[in-house]
Design an enzyme around this catalytic site. Structure first.
Site, PDB file in Angstrom:
ATOM      1  N   ASP A 230       1.221  -1.277   0.310  1.00  0.00           N
ATOM      2  CA  ASP A 230      -0.180  -0.059  -0.225  1.00  0.00           C
ATOM      3  C   ASP A 230       0.902   1.320  -0.470  1.00  0.00           C
ATOM      4  OD1 ASP A 230      -2.437   1.963   0.950  1.00  0.00           O
ATOM      5  OD2 ASP A 230      -3.292   0.052   1.539  1.00  0.00           O
ATOM      6  N   HIS A 253       1.915   2.347  -3.112  1.00  0.00           N
ATOM      7  CA  HIS A 253       1.589   3.283  -3.693  1.00  0.00           C
ATOM      8  C   HIS A 253       1.615   4.614  -3.589  1.00  0.00           C
ATOM      9  CE1 HIS A 253      -2.324  -0.077  -3.394  1.00  0.00           C
ATOM     10  NE2 HIS A 253      -1.182  -0.338  -4.037  1.00  0.00           N
TER      11      HIS A 253
END
Length: 404
Positions: A230, A253
């Site tokens: 993430d 991310h």
């Protein structure tokens, strides 16, 4: 006579003896303020539950003062693997500073239900002057991720190490692998330094953010290696005066301000700097994201500079229509006001044709956006850019061509 030959002056001899005794007493006091978890029953075999031994060690270190004002204490975890379940290290402490020195590895139970539904594995709460140095955390998150993917009933998941309502904190040289969820959380804290951490989870592991900062002021993050499933770093509401430098991000991310604006009444994010960073193969580079719904939130005074992108999707992006997986999207207009954001000296390669995306709110357009010296290419040719509801300026070399 030998004693007199060394010390010709009685006063001088007395002074030497006093100094020598003072050193001995000082060393003794220092030794008495070091607390080894094994002396409280912890076993370095990776199988024996050492949770209560850690709790007792912390209680002794936190409450010790050795009769000295402003005394320091050390909680020591030697080499070996120590199995611990969910644990709370609570303050305030009597000591001025507590150093948690880790030479070994803390491991979570293989059974992910053993951490319960508290949302944390290791929690420091209401502490001041705590330093965590070295060592490794192994949260054994793979089974939990599999549970999440299967659609079965699962616990909420645990963040590996969390600091809540803490001040004057240092986390240095810590490695965290395979967290169930976020590796390191800094929430409602002041004056925190995160230095040379290594936070690693597979790229497909869900919600394994590297560092999450929220409702905190005066946080510095420097020298980290962040490889996650993430956000490498996520920046939540109420974050002010955050400085990030010399990090390596990817997979993951990217570095995200947000998501913001999920609640109507929400604190803003301001005075954030990211400098001297390398992004490699991440899904995003530098991102600001907010939900498309009314909010009192804001983002202002942000600087992204001296950044290298290597095959990064969405190297520069503002997304004010954020809605993960396109489920239950509000389809309204974001109330989060984004202003005074500078992108300077950002270069490298994009994994998508559109390297710069500004999708701002129609009701609260982005203002004061600055692009300075940007060079991002896609497959050996110029990338593209797009702008919606934005006002700003651009200068210097600009690839892709500025849409401001």
């Amino acid at each position: 006579m030998a004693y007199r030959s060394i010390c010709n002056c009685n006063n001088y001899c007395v002074a030497l003896v006093v100094l020598f005794m003072g050193v001995l007493l000082s060393n003794a006091a220092a030794a008495s303020n070091s607390f080894n978890v094994m002396k409280f029953g912890a076993k370095p075999d990776g199988k024996t539950d050492s949770t209560q031994a850690f709790v007792k060690t912390w209680a002794s270190a936190c409450s010790s003062a050795s009769g000295q004002p402003n005394a320091d204490a050390v909680m020591y975890i030697p080499k070996g693997r120590f199995l611990i379940k969910a644990v709370v290290f609570r303050g305030p402490c009597k000591t001025r500073r507590v150093t948690v020195r880790i030479d070994g590895t803390l491991v979570a139970p293989t059974d992910y239900w053993a951490l319960g539904n508290s949302g944390y594995w290791i929690l420091f709460i209401k502490v001041t002057g705590v330093t965590v140095v070295g060592g490794s955390l192994d949260a054994k998150g793979a089974a939990f991720w599999a549970c999440r993917r299967s659609g079965k009933t699962c616990p909420v998941g645990a963040r590996s190490i969390t600091f809540n309502w803490a001040n004057n904190i240092v986390i240095s040289g810590l490695t965290s692998i395979n967290s169930q969820q976020t590796h390191l959380v800094i929430n409602s804290c002041n004056n925190v330094v995160v230095r040379n951490v290594k936070l690693i989870a597979p790229s497909e592991s869900p919600n394994t953010d590297g560092i999450h900062v929220q409702s905190s002021a005066g946080v510095t993050i420097t020298g980290g290696i962040l490889q996650t499933g993430d956000d490498c770093i996520s920046i939540g509401p109420g974050t002010t005066n955050l400085h990030i430098s010399n990090i390596k991000c990817g997979p993951g991310h990217g570095v995200s301000i947000g998501s913001l604006g999920k609640e109507l009444k929400e604190d803003g994010v301001q005075n954030v700097t990211l400098t001297n960073a390398v992004f490699s193969g991440s899904d995003n580079g530098v991102r600001i994201k907010s939900w498309a719904r009314p909010s009192t939130g804001f983002v202002r005074n942000i600087l992204f500079q001296n950044i290298i992108m290597r095959n990064v999707e969405n190297p520069i992006i503002i997304d004010q229509n954020y809605c993960p997986n396109n489920r239950a999207c509000p389809n309204q207009s974001s109330g989060v006001k984004i202003s005074q954001v500078t992108y300077r000296n950002i270069q490298g390669t994009s994994a998508t044709a559109e390297a710069v995306t500004f999708d701002c709110s129609p009701s609260h357009p982005c203002t004061g956006i600055r692009l300075q010296n940007i060079k991002l290419t896609y497959m050996n040719r110029d990338a593209t850019s797009s702008c919606k509801n934005i006002d700003g300026t651009s200068s210097g070399l600009l690839v892709p061509q500025s849409c401001l």
